[in-house]
Write a protein that holds these residues in place. Structure first.
Motif, PDB file in Angstrom:
ATOM      1  N   LEU A 113       0.835  -1.021   0.027  1.00  0.00           N
ATOM      2  CA  LEU A 113      -0.078  -0.060  -0.155  1.00  0.00           C
ATOM      3  C   LEU A 113       1.101   1.111  -0.020  1.00  0.00           C
ATOM      4  O   LEU A 113       0.448   2.093  -0.657  1.00  0.00           O
ATOM      5  CB  LEU A 113      -0.947  -0.007   1.359  1.00  0.00           C
ATOM      6  CG  LEU A 113      -2.067  -1.000   1.377  1.00  0.00           C
ATOM      7  CD1 LEU A 113      -2.782  -0.873   2.717  1.00  0.00           C
ATOM      8  CD2 LEU A 113      -2.931  -0.825   0.145  1.00  0.00           C
ATOM      9  N   GLN A 114       2.031   1.313   0.766  1.00  0.00           N
ATOM     10  CA  GLN A 114       2.936   2.420   0.874  1.00  0.00           C
ATOM     11  C   GLN A 114       3.420   2.646  -0.512  1.00  0.00           C
ATOM     12  O   GLN A 114       3.728   3.717  -1.059  1.00  0.00           O
ATOM     13  CB  GLN A 114       3.956   1.922   1.859  1.00  0.00           C
ATOM     14  CG  GLN A 114       4.798   3.065   2.103  1.00  0.00           C
ATOM     15  CD  GLN A 114       5.746   2.873   3.318  1.00  0.00           C
ATOM     16  OE1 GLN A 114       5.304   2.042   4.355  1.00  0.00           O
ATOM     17  NE2 GLN A 114       6.819   3.450   3.346  1.00  0.00           N
ATOM     18  N   MET A 115       3.987   1.662  -1.225  1.00  0.00           N
ATOM     19  CA  MET A 115       4.516   1.399  -2.680  1.00  0.00           C
ATOM     20  C   MET A 115       3.524   2.094  -3.533  1.00  0.00           C
ATOM     21  O   MET A 115       3.754   3.150  -4.070  1.00  0.00           O
ATOM     22  CB  MET A 115       5.056   0.205  -2.973  1.00  0.00           C
ATOM     23  CG  MET A 115       5.756  -0.128  -4.259  1.00  0.00           C
ATOM     24  SD  MET A 115       6.189  -1.746  -4.525  1.00  0.00           S
ATOM     25  CE  MET A 115       6.743  -1.558  -6.170  1.00  0.00           C
ATOM     26  N   ALA A 116       2.200   1.690  -3.294  1.00  0.00           N
ATOM     27  CA  ALA A 116       1.215   2.295  -4.325  1.00  0.00           C
ATOM     28  C   ALA A 116       0.889   3.770  -4.196  1.00  0.00           C
ATOM     29  O   ALA A 116       1.083   4.484  -5.110  1.00  0.00           O
ATOM     30  CB  ALA A 116      -0.005   1.625  -3.977  1.00  0.00           C
ATOM     31  N   ASP A 117       1.220   4.073  -2.986  1.00  0.00           N
ATOM     32  CA  ASP A 117       0.946   5.438  -2.610  1.00  0.00           C
ATOM     33  C   ASP A 117       2.285   6.482  -3.105  1.00  0.00           C
ATOM     34  O   ASP A 117       2.126   7.454  -3.580  1.00  0.00           O
ATOM     35  CB  ASP A 117       0.792   5.906  -1.185  1.00  0.00           C
ATOM     36  CG  ASP A 117      -0.529   5.405  -0.850  1.00  0.00           C
ATOM     37  OD1 ASP A 117      -1.632   5.506  -1.667  1.00  0.00           O
ATOM     38  OD2 ASP A 117      -1.032   5.329   0.304  1.00  0.00           O
ATOM     39  N   ASP A 118       3.355   5.806  -2.860  1.00  0.00           N
ATOM     40  CA  ASP A 118       4.572   6.528  -3.203  1.00  0.00           C
ATOM     41  C   ASP A 118       5.272   6.610  -4.240  1.00  0.00           C
ATOM     42  O   ASP A 118       5.700   7.526  -4.860  1.00  0.00           O
ATOM     43  CB  ASP A 118       5.758   5.992  -2.205  1.00  0.00           C
ATOM     44  CG  ASP A 118       5.431   6.486  -0.599  1.00  0.00           C
ATOM     45  OD1 ASP A 118       4.693   7.271  -0.421  1.00  0.00           O
ATOM     46  OD2 ASP A 118       6.102   5.781   0.239  1.00  0.00           O
ATOM     47  N   TYR A 119       5.028   5.389  -5.203  1.00  0.00           N
ATOM     48  CA  TYR A 119       5.524   5.525  -6.626  1.00  0.00           C
ATOM     49  C   TYR A 119       4.986   4.382  -7.473  1.00  0.00           C
ATOM     50  O   TYR A 119       5.338   3.878  -8.554  1.00  0.00           O
ATOM     51  CB  TYR A 119       7.168   5.092  -6.563  1.00  0.00           C
ATOM     52  CG  TYR A 119       7.900   4.313  -5.612  1.00  0.00           C
ATOM     53  CD1 TYR A 119       8.300   4.763  -4.357  1.00  0.00           C
ATOM     54  CD2 TYR A 119       7.933   2.891  -5.738  1.00  0.00           C
ATOM     55  CE1 TYR A 119       8.860   4.003  -3.272  1.00  0.00           C
ATOM     56  CE2 TYR A 119       8.323   2.037  -4.903  1.00  0.00           C
ATOM     57  CZ  TYR A 119       8.901   2.605  -3.551  1.00  0.00           C
ATOM     58  OH  TYR A 119       9.550   1.813  -2.779  1.00  0.00           O
ATOM     59  N   GLY A 120       3.879   3.612  -7.024  1.00  0.00           N
ATOM     60  CA  GLY A 120       3.050   3.119  -7.739  1.00  0.00           C
ATOM     61  C   GLY A 120       3.287   1.312  -7.677  1.00  0.00           C
ATOM     62  O   GLY A 120       4.371   0.857  -7.278  1.00  0.00           O
ATOM     63  N   CYS A 121       2.015   0.510  -7.670  1.00  0.00           N
ATOM     64  CA  CYS A 121       1.989  -0.632  -7.229  1.00  0.00           C
ATOM     65  C   CYS A 121       0.627  -1.402  -7.422  1.00  0.00           C
ATOM     66  O   CYS A 121      -0.094  -0.572  -7.075  1.00  0.00           O
ATOM     67  CB  CYS A 121       2.554  -0.830  -6.042  1.00  0.00           C
ATOM     68  SG  CYS A 121       2.411  -2.751  -5.221  1.00  0.00           S
ATOM     69  N   VAL A 122       0.548  -2.170  -8.329  1.00  0.00           N
ATOM     70  CA  VAL A 122      -0.779  -2.727  -8.770  1.00  0.00           C
ATOM     71  C   VAL A 122      -1.101  -3.879  -7.817  1.00  0.00           C
ATOM     72  O   VAL A 122      -2.447  -4.561  -7.845  1.00  0.00           O
ATOM     73  CB  VAL A 122      -1.037  -3.082 -10.005  1.00  0.00           C
ATOM     74  CG1 VAL A 122      -0.748  -1.997 -11.111  1.00  0.00           C
ATOM     75  CG2 VAL A 122      -0.080  -4.480 -10.621  1.00  0.00           C
ATOM     76  N   GLY A 123      -0.184  -4.484  -7.140  1.00  0.00           N
ATOM     77  CA  GLY A 123      -0.507  -5.653  -6.224  1.00  0.00           C
ATOM     78  C   GLY A 123       0.611  -6.209  -5.788  1.00  0.00           C
ATOM     79  O   GLY A 123       1.835  -5.893  -5.837  1.00  0.00           O
ATOM     80  N   VAL A 124       0.300  -7.536  -5.182  1.00  0.00           N
ATOM     81  CA  VAL A 124       1.718  -8.102  -4.617  1.00  0.00           C
ATOM     82  C   VAL A 124       1.689  -9.701  -5.431  1.00  0.00           C
ATOM     83  O   VAL A 124       0.771 -10.389  -5.481  1.00  0.00           O
ATOM     84  CB  VAL A 124       1.337  -8.733  -3.050  1.00  0.00           C
ATOM     85  CG1 VAL A 124       2.428  -9.463  -2.479  1.00  0.00           C
ATOM     86  CG2 VAL A 124       1.389  -7.169  -2.266  1.00  0.00           C
ATOM     87  N   VAL A 125       2.731 -10.202  -5.573  1.00  0.00           N
ATOM     88  CA  VAL A 125       2.946 -11.312  -6.501  1.00  0.00           C
ATOM     89  C   VAL A 125       3.884 -12.185  -5.269  1.00  0.00           C
ATOM     90  O   VAL A 125       4.783 -11.596  -4.842  1.00  0.00           O
ATOM     91  CB  VAL A 125       3.709 -11.102  -7.664  1.00  0.00           C
ATOM     92  CG1 VAL A 125       4.165 -12.497  -8.167  1.00  0.00           C
ATOM     93  CG2 VAL A 125       2.817 -10.498  -8.702  1.00  0.00           C
ATOM     94  N   VAL A 126       3.345 -13.378  -5.076  1.00  0.00           N
ATOM     95  CA  VAL A 126       4.280 -14.267  -4.383  1.00  0.00           C
ATOM     96  C   VAL A 126       4.388 -15.465  -5.085  1.00  0.00           C
ATOM     97  O   VAL A 126       3.627 -15.971  -5.862  1.00  0.00           O
ATOM     98  CB  VAL A 126       3.383 -14.701  -3.041  1.00  0.00           C
ATOM     99  CG1 VAL A 126       2.052 -15.367  -3.178  1.00  0.00           C
ATOM    100  CG2 VAL A 126       4.153 -15.231  -2.083  1.00  0.00           C
ATOM    101  N   ASP A 127       5.673 -16.133  -4.782  1.00  0.00           N
ATOM    102  CA  ASP A 127       6.096 -17.644  -5.327  1.00  0.00           C
ATOM    103  C   ASP A 127       5.739 -18.501  -4.289  1.00  0.00           C
ATOM    104  O   ASP A 127       6.546 -18.679  -3.429  1.00  0.00           O
ATOM    105  CB  ASP A 127       7.675 -17.384  -5.702  1.00  0.00           C
ATOM    106  CG  ASP A 127       8.205 -16.487  -6.734  1.00  0.00           C
ATOM    107  OD1 ASP A 127       7.449 -16.244  -7.723  1.00  0.00           O
ATOM    108  OD2 ASP A 127       9.084 -15.730  -6.407  1.00  0.00           O
TER     109      ASP A 127
END
Ligand code: COA
Length: 179
Positions: A113-127
């Motif tokens: 969420l912080q990344m989305a607010d600060d420089y963009g992020c559409v979601g989390v990917v996990v392996d």
């Protein structure tokens, strides 16, 4: 009291045992240099004083739109999309089943969420390792196509995705007000 914080160079990692030898080896041998020397990612640990009871490694990554679930794709542009990649999540066997894995996961979702607010992020990917797919599915992650830079671990992990919208709904954070 258990705190979640970034790994420090002086943390002792040698006694950490999650039951997954591959995760433990990477945490013990590579988490430090990957973070402090190569800046490939950051490992957050659940620490009880000097004892490391859990770890979660994240890195900025990107996905092609075709790799995302159909329902998310429709609203997005056709160029590589920024995501936060959860490369590894593990809890020491002595502390499993007490909610620490979930606490670490929620911490990572907050980082997204912080990344989305600060420089963009559409979601989390996990392996997701085969034995952990159900764990992630429980929190809304869905299986997706192969993601760039994916793990070469065997058996092959399944890339799974959770959108920022789903994270906001789950955690209940309103979007940050415009500055
Ligand atoms: C998977 C792992 C991180 C979970 O951590 P944990 O601290 O034991 O999990 P929690 O106590 O926070 O569990 C939260 C919920 O998930 C469930 N859960 C835990 N592990 C699970 C699993 N492997 N599969 C399905 N559900 C699981 C718990 O039952 C609990 O559900 P509840 O709230 O309904 O009781 C931990 O078992 C682990 O380190 N395993 C070995 C390494 C691994 O497989 N990591 C994932 C690879 S990406």
């Amino acid at each position: 009291m258990i705190e979640i914080r970034a790994l420090r160079a002086k943390d002792t990692r040698t006694s950490f045992r999650s039951g997954d030898a591959d995760i433990d080896r990477v945490f013990q041998q590579f988490a430090g240099q990957n973070q402090f020397r190569h800046h490939l990612g950051v490992t957050y640990v659940a620490a009880d004083g000097r004892d490391i009871l859990g770890c979660a490694t994240v890195a900025a990554a990107q996905v092609e739109i075709d790799e995302l679930p159909l329902v998310v794709r429709r609203k997005l542009a056709r160029y590589p999309l920024p995501v936060l990649r959860l490369a590894r999540l593990a809890v020491d066997q002595s502390a499993q089943g007490q909610g620490l894995g979930l606490r670490l996961l929620r911490f990572v979702l907050q980082l997204a969420l912080q990344m989305a607010d600060d420089y963009g992020c559409v979601g989390v990917v996990v392996d997701a390792k085969p034995n952990a797919e159900v764990f992630y599915a429980k929190y809304g992650f869905v299986a997706v196509e192969a993601v760039e830079g994916r793990s070469d671990a065997r058996p092959a992990p399944t890339p799974m995705f959770l959108s920022i919208r789903a994270i906001r709904d789950a955690i209940g954070n309103p979007p940050r007000k415009k500055r």
